[in-house]
Design an enzyme around this catalytic site. Structure first.
Site, mmCIF file in Angstrom:
data_model
loop_
_atom_site.group_PDB
_atom_site.id
_atom_site.type_symbol
_atom_site.label_atom_id
_atom_site.label_comp_id
_atom_site.label_asym_id
_atom_site.label_seq_id
_atom_site.Cartn_x
_atom_site.Cartn_y
_atom_site.Cartn_z
ATOM 1 N N ALA A 151 -7.961 -8.697 1.731
ATOM 2 C CA ALA A 151 -9.381 -8.697 2.097
ATOM 3 C C ALA A 151 -10.189 -8.939 0.813
ATOM 4 C CB ALA A 151 -9.755 -7.358 2.727
ATOM 5 N N GLU A 250 -3.118 -2.673 6.926
ATOM 6 C CA GLU A 250 -4.216 -1.831 6.413
ATOM 7 C C GLU A 250 -5.504 -2.404 6.972
ATOM 8 O OE1 GLU A 250 -4.001 0.871 4.971
ATOM 9 O OE2 GLU A 250 -2.030 0.920 4.036
ATOM 10 N N CYS A 284 -12.978 0.103 3.429
ATOM 11 C CA CYS A 284 -12.381 0.304 4.760
ATOM 12 C C CYS A 284 -12.368 1.767 5.189
ATOM 13 C CB CYS A 284 -10.962 -0.221 4.747
ATOM 14 S SG CYS A 284 -10.027 0.455 3.376
ATOM 15 N N GLU A 381 -17.352 -0.980 13.196
ATOM 16 C CA GLU A 381 -17.304 -1.012 11.742
ATOM 17 C C GLU A 381 -18.368 -1.988 11.246
ATOM 18 O OE1 GLU A 381 -13.993 -3.026 9.779
ATOM 19 O OE2 GLU A 381 -13.860 -1.344 8.386
ATOM 20 N N GLU A 458 0.451 2.457 2.202
ATOM 21 C CA GLU A 458 0.526 1.910 0.854
ATOM 22 C C GLU A 458 0.529 3.087 -0.118
ATOM 23 O OE1 GLU A 458 -2.606 -1.231 0.817
ATOM 24 O OE2 GLU A 458 -0.868 -2.562 0.904
HETATM 25 P P1 NAD Z 1 -10.393 -10.474 7.657
HETATM 26 O O1 NAD Z 1 -9.588 -9.830 8.702
HETATM 27 O O2 NAD Z 1 -11.447 -11.432 8.060
HETATM 28 O O3 NAD Z 1 -9.457 -11.283 6.636
HETATM 29 C C1 NAD Z 1 -8.414 -10.646 5.938
HETATM 30 C C2 NAD Z 1 -7.450 -11.681 5.435
HETATM 31 O O4 NAD Z 1 -6.707 -12.206 6.530
HETATM 32 C C3 NAD Z 1 -8.081 -12.878 4.739
HETATM 33 O O5 NAD Z 1 -7.312 -13.207 3.609
HETATM 34 C C4 NAD Z 1 -7.981 -13.960 5.797
HETATM 35 O O6 NAD Z 1 -7.947 -15.268 5.262
HETATM 36 C C5 NAD Z 1 -6.677 -13.622 6.466
HETATM 37 N N1 NAD Z 1 -6.501 -14.119 7.825
HETATM 38 C C6 NAD Z 1 -7.439 -14.343 8.773
HETATM 39 N N2 NAD Z 1 -6.871 -14.771 9.912
HETATM 40 C C7 NAD Z 1 -5.536 -14.813 9.696
HETATM 41 C C8 NAD Z 1 -4.414 -15.163 10.502
HETATM 42 N N3 NAD Z 1 -4.537 -15.555 11.767
HETATM 43 N N4 NAD Z 1 -3.179 -15.080 9.959
HETATM 44 C C9 NAD Z 1 -3.021 -14.656 8.683
HETATM 45 N N5 NAD Z 1 -4.051 -14.324 7.872
HETATM 46 C C10 NAD Z 1 -5.293 -14.393 8.376
HETATM 47 O O7 NAD Z 1 -10.994 -9.285 6.778
HETATM 48 P P2 NAD Z 1 -12.076 -9.351 5.618
HETATM 49 O O8 NAD Z 1 -13.395 -9.694 6.226
HETATM 50 O O9 NAD Z 1 -11.560 -10.171 4.486
HETATM 51 O O10 NAD Z 1 -12.080 -7.837 5.129
HETATM 52 C C11 NAD Z 1 -12.800 -6.832 5.756
HETATM 53 C C12 NAD Z 1 -11.919 -6.033 6.684
HETATM 54 O O11 NAD Z 1 -10.777 -5.560 5.989
HETATM 55 C C13 NAD Z 1 -12.617 -4.796 7.213
HETATM 56 O O12 NAD Z 1 -12.312 -4.617 8.568
HETATM 57 C C14 NAD Z 1 -12.011 -3.681 6.399
HETATM 58 O O13 NAD Z 1 -12.055 -2.429 6.997
HETATM 59 C C15 NAD Z 1 -10.620 -4.164 6.204
HETATM 60 N N6 NAD Z 1 -10.030 -3.526 5.029
HETATM 61 C C16 NAD Z 1 -9.027 -2.601 5.210
HETATM 62 C C17 NAD Z 1 -8.487 -1.954 4.112
HETATM 63 C C18 NAD Z 1 -7.396 -0.924 4.279
HETATM 64 O O14 NAD Z 1 -6.688 -0.661 3.320
HETATM 65 N N7 NAD Z 1 -7.208 -0.313 5.423
HETATM 66 C C19 NAD Z 1 -8.942 -2.250 2.829
HETATM 67 C C20 NAD Z 1 -9.949 -3.186 2.684
HETATM 68 C C21 NAD Z 1 -10.483 -3.830 3.796
#
Ligand code: NAD
Length: 484
Positions: A151, A250, A284, A381, A458
């Protein structure tokens, strides 16, 4: 920015460019200026990353844990020496202020490298004595090629929270950063190589979701660790299941923070600030549903307002700044949309609520009071600096309300009554919890969610489980008896 990576991808120990891929501009969120450009990985680049990772992993799996650990610990030292430059890059990538990045990004990445480097030499199996002198033993084997998908909120940290345990266990990792923050992971790859990591073991490829999806679908990939939204997690988990791959997910949250009447007010306000406004709310595990018991509610809101007036919103490269911009125009628009909805659904705006004029994706830290459980801002969220304050009267009532969500990443409680603190935390459906604190994430403590917030953990020793597999071997010491 003299620390800029020199090309888009890092494969087999070298930077690689392929301008046939779709260009992705790197935008500095504080100004909206383009500060770099990478190109999405073409199928040829993805193939190169997979082949080099697979080849390198075979040899790496044969090294001793101590040798692997030495490389990781050396990388941790280099990372700490370069903390300032890496923090500046993290700030350009994400917009987070230097007052944060200097202390929690490369430093926490270095902690992960050091911690898993230290563990690598002690990864062992078991000896299991059995009847008739027979016995069994288990071996902890690597999985093979692991894919990490990041992310945009903690690009350096996420790459190391995934890379360090993967490498410690004898795997190779291909890391795809978020398209919004592509730069930092490349520096991690450089540092690992410099520390002595053989080429091919930590490759970085850029791209949007389609590049991530191609990696997840490839039969040579044994494991996928994603940090991202629940929606993406569902897609990636399903795709991984089709190949029976291991996963760590995550994902997002809408975590509850419970503040009881007897809590130390100043600490509770500090906890709520950390739970909602650190990294401009783009965390997150944030405790975005702040349940405040009625007796302390007014005092809490008053003190929160006073404390928020001390926030310094501005240039993230100025070390006195405490709140930077949102990561992107898109995320800014999403957050502004939720604020509008909060107002429309009848929540009472106590602080903030507006975009800050000028270039850059700045928004005021925002607090809504009188929020009810069914309001959109209490359910979804937001991933921005928006706190929802909800009232409650009784412990049982608030536990039920706190658990009435599909998410289960984190939860926190502030109270002076320690038996209540443990009782409440015990009842809350969340993977990562805090008592009289919020959002601490030391590498020694497992991190992850339950319910829709994720699968696996993690950090800590637990992460080893998710980057290795057990091989059981039965050893018969006598003759084999068969029925005929
Ligand atoms: P996102 O889900 O839009 O993207 C995350 C990643 O997944 C990016 O690198 C994206 O290119 C990739 N991706 C998207 N579609 C995919 C697919 N079909 N197959 C494989 N990869 C794909 O998330 P974001 O906007 O980058 O980040 C914000 C989100 O991440 C929030 O919901 C946040 O809560 C979560 N987050 C969770 C944690 C945790 O540890 N639990 C930490 C940080 C962020």
């Amino acid at each position: 920015m003299d620390i800029q990576p020199t090309a888009s991808h890092f494969i087999d120990g070298v930077y690689i460019e392929d301008t046939d891929g779709t260009p992705i501009d790197v935008i500095y969120p504080a100004t909206g200026e383009i500060v770099g450009r990478v190109y999405s990985a073409t199928p040829a680049i993805i193939e190169r990353a997979l082949v080099s990772a697979q080849n390198a992993q075979r040899a790496w799996a044969k090294t001793s844990g101590t040798e692997r650990g030495r490389v990781l610990r050396r990388a941790a030292d280099i990372m700490r020496e370069r903390n300032h430059g890496l923090s500046v890059l993290e700030t350009y990538d994400t917009g987070k202020p230097l007052s944060e990045t200097l202390y929690v990004d490369a430093t926490s990445a270095a902690d992960a490298l050091e911690y898993f480097g230290g563990l690598a030499g002690s990864l062992t199996g078991d000896h299991i004595p059995l009847s008739e002198g027979n016995w069994a033993y288990t071996k902890r084997d690597p999985l093979g090629v692991c894919v990490g998908i990041g992310a945009w909120n903690y690009p350096t940290q996420i790459s190391c929270w995934k890379g360090a345990p993967a490498l410690a266990c004898g795997n190779a990792m291909i890391f795809k950063p978020s398209e919004t923050t592509p730069l930092c992971a490349l520096k991690v790859a450089e540092i690992l190589l410099e520390a002595g990591l053989p080429a091919g073991l930590f490759n970085v490829v850029q791209g949007l979701g389609d590049v991530g999806a191609s990696l997840v679908a490839d039969a040579r990939v044994a494991k996928v660790s994603l940090t991202g939204s629940v929606a993406t997690g569902c897609k990636v988990y399903a795709a991984a299941a089709a190949g029976m791959k291991q996963v760590t997910m995550e994902l997002g949250g809408k975590s509850p923070l419970l503040i009881f009447d007897d809590a130390n007010l100043e600490n509770a306000v500090s906890g709520a600030i950390l739970a909602n406004f650190y990294s401009t709310g783009q965390v997150c595990s944030n405790g975005t549903r702040v349940f405040v018991q009625k007796g302390i509610r007014d005092a809490f809101l008053m003190r929160l307002k006073e404390r928020l007036s001390l926030a310094i919103i501005g240039d993230p490269l100025d070390e006195t700044t405490t709140i930077g911009p949102m990561v992107s125009q898109r995320q800014l628009d999403i957050v502004l949309g939720y604020i509008k909805q909060g107002k429309a659904e009848g929540a009472r705006l106590v602080v903030g609520g507006s975009r800050i004029a000028g270039s850059g994706y700045y928004i005021e830290p925002t607090v809504f009071a009188d929020v009810t459980d069914s309001m959109t801002i209490a359910q979804e969220e937001i991933f921005g600096p928006v706190m929802a304050v909800l009232d409650f009267e009784h412990e049982d009532e608030v536990i039920g309300r706190a658990n009435a969500t599909a998410f289960g990443l984190s939860a926190g409680v502030f109270t002076a009554d320690f038996s209540r603190a443990h009782r409440v935390i015990d009842a809350l459906e969340a993977g990562t919890c805090f008592i009289n604190s919020y959002n601490d994430a030391p590498v020694e403590m497992p991190f992850g969610g339950v319910k829709m917030s994720g699968v696996g953990r993690e950090n800590a020793k637990d992460a080893i489980t998710y980057y290795s597999q057990i091989k059981s071997v039965f050893v018969r010491m006598g003759d084999v008896e068969a029925p005929f």
